[in-house]
Write a protein that holds these residues in place. Structure first.
Motif, PDB file in Angstrom:
ATOM      1  N   ARG A 267       0.614  -1.067  -0.100  1.00  0.00           N
ATOM      2  CA  ARG A 267       0.320   0.206  -0.050  1.00  0.00           C
ATOM      3  C   ARG A 267       1.055   1.317  -0.072  1.00  0.00           C
ATOM      4  NH1 ARG A 267      -3.095  -4.166   2.434  1.00  0.00           N
ATOM      5  NH2 ARG A 267      -4.844  -3.885   1.877  1.00  0.00           N
ATOM      6  N   ARG A 270       2.319   2.767  -3.059  1.00  0.00           N
ATOM      7  CA  ARG A 270       1.923   3.236  -4.294  1.00  0.00           C
ATOM      8  C   ARG A 270       2.812   5.008  -4.703  1.00  0.00           C
ATOM      9  NH1 ARG A 270      -4.607   2.055  -2.753  1.00  0.00           N
ATOM     10  NH2 ARG A 270      -4.284   1.999  -0.697  1.00  0.00           N
ATOM     11  N   ALA A 342      -5.526  -1.540 -14.044  1.00  0.00           N
ATOM     12  CA  ALA A 342      -5.586  -0.035 -13.549  1.00  0.00           C
ATOM     13  C   ALA A 342      -6.047   0.755 -13.873  1.00  0.00           C
ATOM     14  CB  ALA A 342      -4.192  -0.691 -12.430  1.00  0.00           C
ATOM     15  N   ASN A 343      -6.690   1.486 -13.434  1.00  0.00           N
ATOM     16  CA  ASN A 343      -6.930   3.302 -13.783  1.00  0.00           C
ATOM     17  C   ASN A 343      -6.405   4.138 -13.491  1.00  0.00           C
ATOM     18  OD1 ASN A 343      -9.305   1.936 -15.931  1.00  0.00           O
ATOM     19  ND2 ASN A 343     -11.172   1.781 -13.401  1.00  0.00           N
ATOM     20  N   ASP A 347      -4.934   2.119  -7.490  1.00  0.00           N
ATOM     21  CA  ASP A 347      -5.044   0.912  -7.590  1.00  0.00           C
ATOM     22  C   ASP A 347      -4.510  -0.149  -8.193  1.00  0.00           C
ATOM     23  OD1 ASP A 347      -8.316   0.808  -7.068  1.00  0.00           O
ATOM     24  OD2 ASP A 347      -8.637   2.406  -9.468  1.00  0.00           O
ATOM     25  N   ARG A 348      -3.189  -0.091  -8.550  1.00  0.00           N
ATOM     26  CA  ARG A 348      -1.798  -0.814  -9.118  1.00  0.00           C
ATOM     27  C   ARG A 348      -1.218  -1.150  -7.623  1.00  0.00           C
ATOM     28  NH1 ARG A 348       0.991   3.709 -13.010  1.00  0.00           N
ATOM     29  NH2 ARG A 348      -0.926   4.778 -14.253  1.00  0.00           N
ATOM     30  N   TYR A 366       0.072  -7.263  -5.630  1.00  0.00           N
ATOM     31  CA  TYR A 366      -1.129  -6.763  -4.904  1.00  0.00           C
ATOM     32  C   TYR A 366      -0.709  -7.340  -3.531  1.00  0.00           C
ATOM     33  CZ  TYR A 366      -3.468  -4.841  -8.805  1.00  0.00           C
ATOM     34  OH  TYR A 366      -2.982  -4.368 -10.385  1.00  0.00           O
ATOM     35  N   THR A 370      -6.991  -8.330  -2.381  1.00  0.00           N
ATOM     36  CA  THR A 370      -7.480  -7.540  -3.123  1.00  0.00           C
ATOM     37  C   THR A 370      -8.474  -8.336  -4.279  1.00  0.00           C
ATOM     38  OG1 THR A 370      -5.329  -7.162  -3.539  1.00  0.00           O
ATOM     39  CG2 THR A 370      -6.672  -6.658  -5.229  1.00  0.00           C
ATOM     40  N   LEU A 394     -10.984  -5.553 -12.928  1.00  0.00           N
ATOM     41  CA  LEU A 394     -10.583  -4.280 -12.346  1.00  0.00           C
ATOM     42  C   LEU A 394     -10.093  -4.498 -11.056  1.00  0.00           C
ATOM     43  CD1 LEU A 394     -13.543  -2.384 -13.952  1.00  0.00           C
ATOM     44  CD2 LEU A 394     -11.504  -2.436 -14.483  1.00  0.00           C
ATOM     45  N   PRO A 395      -9.200  -4.692 -10.324  1.00  0.00           N
ATOM     46  CA  PRO A 395      -8.862  -4.960  -8.859  1.00  0.00           C
ATOM     47  C   PRO A 395      -8.744  -3.451  -8.150  1.00  0.00           C
ATOM     48  CG  PRO A 395      -6.626  -4.099 -10.541  1.00  0.00           C
ATOM     49  CD  PRO A 395      -8.212  -4.546 -11.086  1.00  0.00           C
ATOM     50  N   SER A 396      -9.541  -3.485  -6.976  1.00  0.00           N
ATOM     51  CA  SER A 396      -9.688  -3.096  -5.701  1.00  0.00           C
ATOM     52  C   SER A 396      -8.365  -3.402  -4.863  1.00  0.00           C
ATOM     53  CB  SER A 396     -11.025  -1.827  -5.721  1.00  0.00           C
ATOM     54  OG  SER A 396     -11.886  -3.087  -5.305  1.00  0.00           O
ATOM     55  N   SER A 399      -7.169   1.156   1.926  1.00  0.00           N
ATOM     56  CA  SER A 399      -5.897   1.947   1.692  1.00  0.00           C
ATOM     57  C   SER A 399      -5.482   1.493   2.827  1.00  0.00           C
ATOM     58  CB  SER A 399      -6.574   3.681   2.223  1.00  0.00           C
ATOM     59  OG  SER A 399      -6.890   3.842   0.561  1.00  0.00           O
TER      60      SER A 399
END
Length: 399
Positions: A267, A270, A342-343, A347-348, A366, A370, A394-396, A399
């Motif tokens: 995290r 990022r 990853a938008n 999200d990466r 990740y 995830t 789509l990964p998420s 935080s």
């Protein structure tokens, strides 16, 4: 004089006849009326054509949007090759499928890129977080994290395998090159790095400094990229089985401090993604899986990956793992590829190349739990006896 009159009448008679004929047929008023009718008719036709064209344009836009939503994934993805040429993904997959896999069955079975089956459902696990899933009191985990490297060392000295402890001692107390004589299933640890690099050197790396990583963060990441990943992930699979049975007799996860440092480090990293050019641009990552099918439940609801999830920025690496495993030729194999979209940087996953024990894998990791939401874009096709399936997700992660 009288003989000339008849000749005069004979000359004027045809003129009189033509006047009558004209008066009985098309007059100036009739002509104007017909022109008006023709103009109105033409105007109506033009109006109908305009309306028809407008309706056709709307129908075309709707059809294009529907086609875009349901078009095969590979038809809309191109990969830039070494020469800078854009090559359709389907062509890349087809070319790769005729190559020999980079690993034997034993080698692929020993890599963290392997997934034996897909995890579906339970988005609540992704929401609750790592500590709750480990079935360990939060106070114990926080106390262990305050100890740092000593707590990681204690967990693996007590409950790790011989290989785990060998990797642990190398990561904590050794230097690059110390295990150059030992070839692991996926190669030699830190091959290609300058010899003599210790844990402190990886902690001093610019990525670690920008992300605010401490020695236990870096140690946990390097340990995960080593053969110790088998224990880290393997015990999480036991948690998964218990979770599927309703949480009855859920075991205590043996490496909660190590896993928490891995999760926290990913995290934090990022921040590195956020500092790079294109931080808010979409990025595609890949995960290749051999001889697996996508469950309908996953496609409908999405799923949670319980373990740290290894992906790669290299499509070739992902294809190689998707084609790996088993014995004999490629014919009859099923190659599943996840395309993680990853938008933005948030999200990466984390690029672990700077600290990985096997940097050539171009691993982007990740955190555990995830959540993967299918976008609805997928394609399946067969080439050279290999059945490829590409699924975009789509990964998420929190935080």
């Amino acid at each position: 004089g009288g003989g000339g009159r008849p000749r005069h009448r004979s000359r004027s008679a045809p003129f009189a006849t033509r006047q009558v004929a004209a008066g009985d047929g098309l007059t100036a008023d009739n002509l104007i009326a017909r022109i008006k009718v023709g103009a109105i008719t033409l105007g109506v036709l033009v109006l109908l054509c305009t309306i028809g064209g407008f309706v056709a344009n709307i129908a075309a836009v709707v059809a294009m949007r529907r086609a875009r939503a349901f078009a095969p994934l590979a038809l809309r993805i191109h990969i830039e090759d070494a020469a800078g040429t854009l090559v359709p993904l389907s062509a890349v997959l087809a070319a790769q499928s005729v190559r020999k896999p980079v690993a034997s069955g034993a080698r692929v079975a020993s890599t963290k890129f392997e997934v034996r089956r897909l995890i579906t459902g339970r988005p609540v696990d992704a929401a609750l977080g790592v500590i709750a899933f480990c079935n360990v009191p939060e106070e114990e985990v926080w106390a262990g994290m305050s100890e740092g490297v000593a707590a990681i060392e204690r967990e693996f000295e007590r409950l790790g395998t011989d290989d785990d402890r060998k990797c642990l001692r190398y990561v904590l107390h050794g230097q690059t090159g110390d295990l150059a004589h030992h070839k692991w299933p996926n190669g030699v640890m830190d091959e290609g790095r300058p010899p003599g690099l210790a844990l402190a050197d990886f902690c001093d790396d610019a990525s670690a400094q920008l992300a605010g990583l401490r020695p236990p963060h870096v140690a946990a990441l390097r340990l995960y990229t080593s053969a110790a990943f088998r224990s880290i992930n393997g015990h999480l699979r036991e948690q998964e089985k218990s979770d599927e049975s309703g949480g009855q007799n859920q075991p205590v996860y043996p490496f909660p401090v190590t896993l928490s440092f891995i999760s926290d480090a990913i995290r934090r990293l990022r921040a590195v993604n956020a500092s790079q050019r294109g931080a808010n641009q979409p990025l595609d990552l890949w995960r290749g899986m051999a001889n697996l099918d996508v469950a309908d439940a996953f496609l409908a609801e999405g799923g949670t990956e319980f373990a740290p999830m290894s992906t790669t920025s290299s499509l070739e690496v992902a294809i190689a793992y998707a084609l790996g495993g088993g014995s004999g030729g490629l014919r009859g194999r099923r190659a599943l590829l996840f395309k993680l979209r990853a938008n933005s940087f948030i999200d990466r996953g984390a690029d672990l190349s700077y600290c990985s024990c096997f940097a050539a894998e171009a691993e982007v990791c990740y955190p555990p739990l995830t959540f993967l939401a299918p976008s609805g874009r997928r394609e399946a096709f067969e080439h050279g006896g290999v059945t490829f399936e590409v699924v975009e997700v789509l990964p998420s992660f929190s935080s």
